[in-house]
Design a protein around this motif. Structure first.
Motif, PDB file in Angstrom:
ATOM      1  N   THR A  60      73.133 -62.179  11.866  1.00  0.00           N
ATOM      2  CA  THR A  60      74.361 -61.498  12.299  1.00  0.00           C
ATOM      3  C   THR A  60      74.991 -60.684  11.185  1.00  0.00           C
ATOM      4  O   THR A  60      75.619 -59.644  11.436  1.00  0.00           O
ATOM      5  CB  THR A  60      75.374 -62.540  12.815  1.00  0.00           C
ATOM      6  OG1 THR A  60      74.767 -63.291  13.871  1.00  0.00           O
ATOM      7  CG2 THR A  60      76.621 -61.867  13.355  1.00  0.00           C
ATOM      8  N   VAL A  61      74.811 -61.134   9.941  1.00  0.00           N
ATOM      9  CA  VAL A  61      75.423 -60.428   8.810  1.00  0.00           C
ATOM     10  C   VAL A  61      74.977 -58.970   8.755  1.00  0.00           C
ATOM     11  O   VAL A  61      75.738 -58.100   8.320  1.00  0.00           O
ATOM     12  CB  VAL A  61      75.115 -61.149   7.480  1.00  0.00           C
ATOM     13  CG1 VAL A  61      73.632 -61.096   7.135  1.00  0.00           C
ATOM     14  CG2 VAL A  61      75.930 -60.560   6.340  1.00  0.00           C
ATOM     15  N   THR A  62      73.777 -58.674   9.211  1.00  0.00           N
ATOM     16  CA  THR A  62      73.299 -57.282   9.159  1.00  0.00           C
ATOM     17  C   THR A  62      74.097 -56.397  10.106  1.00  0.00           C
ATOM     18  O   THR A  62      74.390 -55.245   9.798  1.00  0.00           O
ATOM     19  CB  THR A  62      71.800 -57.188   9.495  1.00  0.00           C
ATOM     20  OG1 THR A  62      71.570 -57.663  10.828  1.00  0.00           O
ATOM     21  CG2 THR A  62      70.980 -58.022   8.522  1.00  0.00           C
ATOM     22  N   MET A  80      72.067 -50.898   3.571  1.00  0.00           N
ATOM     23  CA  MET A  80      71.480 -52.211   3.259  1.00  0.00           C
ATOM     24  C   MET A  80      69.970 -52.220   3.342  1.00  0.00           C
ATOM     25  O   MET A  80      69.333 -51.344   3.937  1.00  0.00           O
ATOM     26  CB  MET A  80      72.039 -53.257   4.226  1.00  0.00           C
ATOM     27  CG  MET A  80      71.412 -53.220   5.611  1.00  0.00           C
ATOM     28  SD  MET A  80      72.154 -54.356   6.800  1.00  0.00           S
ATOM     29  CE  MET A  80      73.362 -53.259   7.561  1.00  0.00           C
ATOM     30  N   VAL A  81      69.428 -53.293   2.762  1.00  0.00           N
ATOM     31  CA  VAL A  81      68.031 -53.685   2.916  1.00  0.00           C
ATOM     32  C   VAL A  81      68.048 -55.059   3.581  1.00  0.00           C
ATOM     33  O   VAL A  81      68.874 -55.912   3.220  1.00  0.00           O
ATOM     34  CB  VAL A  81      67.326 -53.813   1.551  1.00  0.00           C
ATOM     35  CG1 VAL A  81      65.870 -54.217   1.742  1.00  0.00           C
ATOM     36  CG2 VAL A  81      67.440 -52.529   0.766  1.00  0.00           C
ATOM     37  N   VAL A  82      67.165 -55.279   4.540  1.00  0.00           N
ATOM     38  CA  VAL A  82      67.121 -56.556   5.252  1.00  0.00           C
ATOM     39  C   VAL A  82      65.819 -57.274   4.913  1.00  0.00           C
ATOM     40  O   VAL A  82      64.749 -56.660   4.906  1.00  0.00           O
ATOM     41  CB  VAL A  82      67.226 -56.353   6.779  1.00  0.00           C
ATOM     42  CG1 VAL A  82      67.218 -57.698   7.499  1.00  0.00           C
ATOM     43  CG2 VAL A  82      68.485 -55.569   7.124  1.00  0.00           C
ATOM     44  N   ALA A  83      65.926 -58.561   4.636  1.00  0.00           N
ATOM     45  CA  ALA A  83      64.742 -59.342   4.271  1.00  0.00           C
ATOM     46  C   ALA A  83      64.755 -60.674   4.996  1.00  0.00           C
ATOM     47  O   ALA A  83      65.818 -61.192   5.349  1.00  0.00           O
ATOM     48  CB  ALA A  83      64.717 -59.575   2.754  1.00  0.00           C
ATOM     49  N   PRO A 112      58.837 -54.823  17.572  1.00  0.00           N
ATOM     50  CA  PRO A 112      58.613 -53.839  16.513  1.00  0.00           C
ATOM     51  C   PRO A 112      59.508 -54.061  15.292  1.00  0.00           C
ATOM     52  O   PRO A 112      59.181 -53.601  14.201  1.00  0.00           O
ATOM     53  CB  PRO A 112      58.940 -52.507  17.194  1.00  0.00           C
ATOM     54  CG  PRO A 112      59.903 -52.874  18.281  1.00  0.00           C
ATOM     55  CD  PRO A 112      59.476 -54.219  18.755  1.00  0.00           C
ATOM     56  N   PHE A 113      60.646 -54.759  15.481  1.00  0.00           N
ATOM     57  CA  PHE A 113      61.599 -54.973  14.394  1.00  0.00           C
ATOM     58  C   PHE A 113      62.141 -56.401  14.468  1.00  0.00           C
ATOM     59  O   PHE A 113      62.027 -57.061  15.504  1.00  0.00           O
ATOM     60  CB  PHE A 113      62.781 -53.997  14.493  1.00  0.00           C
ATOM     61  CG  PHE A 113      62.375 -52.556  14.608  1.00  0.00           C
ATOM     62  CD1 PHE A 113      61.825 -51.890  13.514  1.00  0.00           C
ATOM     63  CD2 PHE A 113      62.547 -51.857  15.793  1.00  0.00           C
ATOM     64  CE1 PHE A 113      61.444 -50.559  13.619  1.00  0.00           C
ATOM     65  CE2 PHE A 113      62.175 -50.534  15.912  1.00  0.00           C
ATOM     66  CZ  PHE A 113      61.615 -49.879  14.817  1.00  0.00           C
ATOM     67  N   PHE A 114      62.744 -56.863  13.367  1.00  0.00           N
ATOM     68  CA  PHE A 114      63.370 -58.180  13.415  1.00  0.00           C
ATOM     69  C   PHE A 114      64.858 -58.147  13.086  1.00  0.00           C
ATOM     70  O   PHE A 114      65.568 -59.127  13.304  1.00  0.00           O
ATOM     71  CB  PHE A 114      62.640 -59.185  12.502  1.00  0.00           C
ATOM     72  CG  PHE A 114      62.696 -58.874  11.028  1.00  0.00           C
ATOM     73  CD1 PHE A 114      63.788 -59.231  10.251  1.00  0.00           C
ATOM     74  CD2 PHE A 114      61.628 -58.232  10.405  1.00  0.00           C
ATOM     75  CE1 PHE A 114      63.830 -58.962   8.883  1.00  0.00           C
ATOM     76  CE2 PHE A 114      61.657 -57.956   9.037  1.00  0.00           C
ATOM     77  CZ  PHE A 114      62.765 -58.322   8.277  1.00  0.00           C
ATOM     78  N   SER A 115      65.360 -57.042  12.569  1.00  0.00           N
ATOM     79  CA  SER A 115      66.795 -56.975  12.251  1.00  0.00           C
ATOM     80  C   SER A 115      67.578 -56.467  13.458  1.00  0.00           C
ATOM     81  O   SER A 115      67.090 -55.622  14.228  1.00  0.00           O
ATOM     82  CB  SER A 115      67.044 -56.043  11.062  1.00  0.00           C
ATOM     83  OG  SER A 115      66.818 -54.698  11.420  1.00  0.00           O
ATOM     84  N   LEU A 116      68.796 -56.971  13.630  1.00  0.00           N
ATOM     85  CA  LEU A 116      69.627 -56.547  14.752  1.00  0.00           C
ATOM     86  C   LEU A 116      69.905 -55.050  14.719  1.00  0.00           C
ATOM     87  O   LEU A 116      69.953 -54.386  15.763  1.00  0.00           O
ATOM     88  CB  LEU A 116      70.960 -57.315  14.735  1.00  0.00           C
ATOM     89  CG  LEU A 116      70.920 -58.737  15.289  1.00  0.00           C
ATOM     90  CD1 LEU A 116      72.258 -59.422  15.056  1.00  0.00           C
ATOM     91  CD2 LEU A 116      70.567 -58.742  16.765  1.00  0.00           C
TER      92      LEU A 116
END
Length: 368
Positions: free
Chosen positions: A260-262, A272-275, A293-297
């Motif tokens: 959620t922070v993203t 940002m960069v998401v990891a 295809p993606f994992f970040s919100l």
């Protein structure tokens, strides 16, 4: 936190309601009688769940017993699928209606769980626009109520006041480090993030300050033993327990664990960069079961790559350093991200999530 907002909104609409259940400090502050401390139940992947099964079972037994004895008019579930789907089944068996706020992301993995939602959940309030149609198409009564992040991120002040309060030189760039809110996430990610920070501070001429918000589920010692104590010698770094959203809004760039922070950072326009990193077993099993295809919100909502995602073996000090420097120094990248963040705000729409979810919950209660 989102559960507390729902409870308060329900109490506003209908004073005199009594709530009991599994909760942490936010729910207790909202007036919920806590049977179990939710911080004991915070787990991640497959191996992490297995190692915590005894805690989960004990809490589940207690919650089921109290439901059976007290027979509440409505069972409200918030997130935390591995625990709450079991409670939903139990409540359904007792003839108690079930309202699920933020149900599991069955469109991501373990898609068979949608059958459990359809069978045991009376009504679901979802927080991502595309979830409503997906669940309805699979037999779940669901409604999009907006995303609660939009009502919780209300910074009272920004970078200048933040820097003054925490004695940060105004000439320094502020970089946020968000290693997650679970101990095992922090153990896997924080040492890598800190080493990337050390390399950046050594490599670039611009003076940098790093800030880490202390999640309510963590203690300072949890971060100290995972590298913070050692890296304090090399970095201008601040661990901050308060002013979470003021900290976020003050960041020039950030590296964050997926979650959620993203979305919070995106709504505050922070490049940002998401990891993300799991235990090898959890990652191996998850890779077989997840087809996205993606994992970040941020990217999922945008349906394209807006922020760089680093997953599992890609999460190294070198890769984090390179990508974090790019989002800090490349003005074209920064401008692109902020444009796309504005599109995300439009996609989420103008909603009041807690009041809308409360109205839906009360309707479910009244329908019996």
């Amino acid at each position: 936190m989102h559960g507390a907002g729902l409870v308060r909104a329900m109490q506003e609409k209908r004073p005199g309601l009594h709530f009991f259940g599994v909760g942490g400090s936010s729910l207790i502050d909202a007036g919920v009688e806590a049977l179990v401390d939710v911080r004991e139940l915070s787990v991640m992947g497959f191996t992490e769940v297995f190692s915590s099964l005894h805690v989960l079972r004990k809490a589940l037994r207690k919650a089921k017993k109290e439901m059976n004895v007290r027979r509440p008019a409505l069972v409200i579930l918030v997130d935390f699928a591995d625990f709450n789907l079991r409670l939903a089944k139990a409540a359904h068996g007792m003839g108690i209606p079930v309202f699920y706020y933020i149900p599991p992301k069955v469109w991501v993995w373990r898609k068979h769980r949608v059958k459990q939602l359809a069978k045991y959940v009376t009504c679901a309030a979802v927080i991502l626009p595309f979830e409503e149609a997906y669940l309805q198409d699979n037999g779940v009564r669901a409604k999009y109520v907006g995303n609660p992040v939009s009502e919780t991120i209300q910074p009272r002040f920004y970078q200048n006041q933040f820097s003054e309060k925490y004695s940060i030189d105004n000439d320094r760039a502020i970089i946020g480090i968000f290693p997650g809110s679970r101990k095992k996430e922090v153990a896997l990610l924080l040492p890598i993030f800190l080493e990337a920070a050390r390399r950046m501070q050594k490599k670039y001429s611009k003076e940098l300050t790093f800030v880490i918000p202390l999640a309510p589920t963590m203690s300072p010692e949890d971060l100290e033993i995972n590298g913070l104590a050692e890296y304090r010698k090399h970095l201008d770094i601040h661990l901050i327990a308060e002013d979470r959203y003021e900290l976020m809004a003050s960041c020039d760039a950030a590296v964050a664990a997926s979650g959620t922070v993203t979305l919070e950072l995106a709504l505050l326009s922070v490049p940002m960069v998401v990891a993300y990193k799991l235990s090898p077993v959890s990652y191996g099993v998850g890779k077989l079961m997840i087809d996205l295809p993606f994992f970040s919100l941020v990217n999922l909502i945008s349906k394209k790559e807006v922020v760089t995602e680093l997953l599992q073996n890609q999460v190294t000090p070198g890769s984090v350093e390179i990508e974090l420097a790019r989002v800090l120094f490349d003005e074209d990248v920064r401008a692109m991200m902020r444009r796309e963040y504005n599109n995300i705000k439009t996609t989420l729409g103008q909603h009041r999530p807690s009041p809308e979810a409360a109205e839906l919950a009360l309707h479910t209660l009244d329908m019996g």
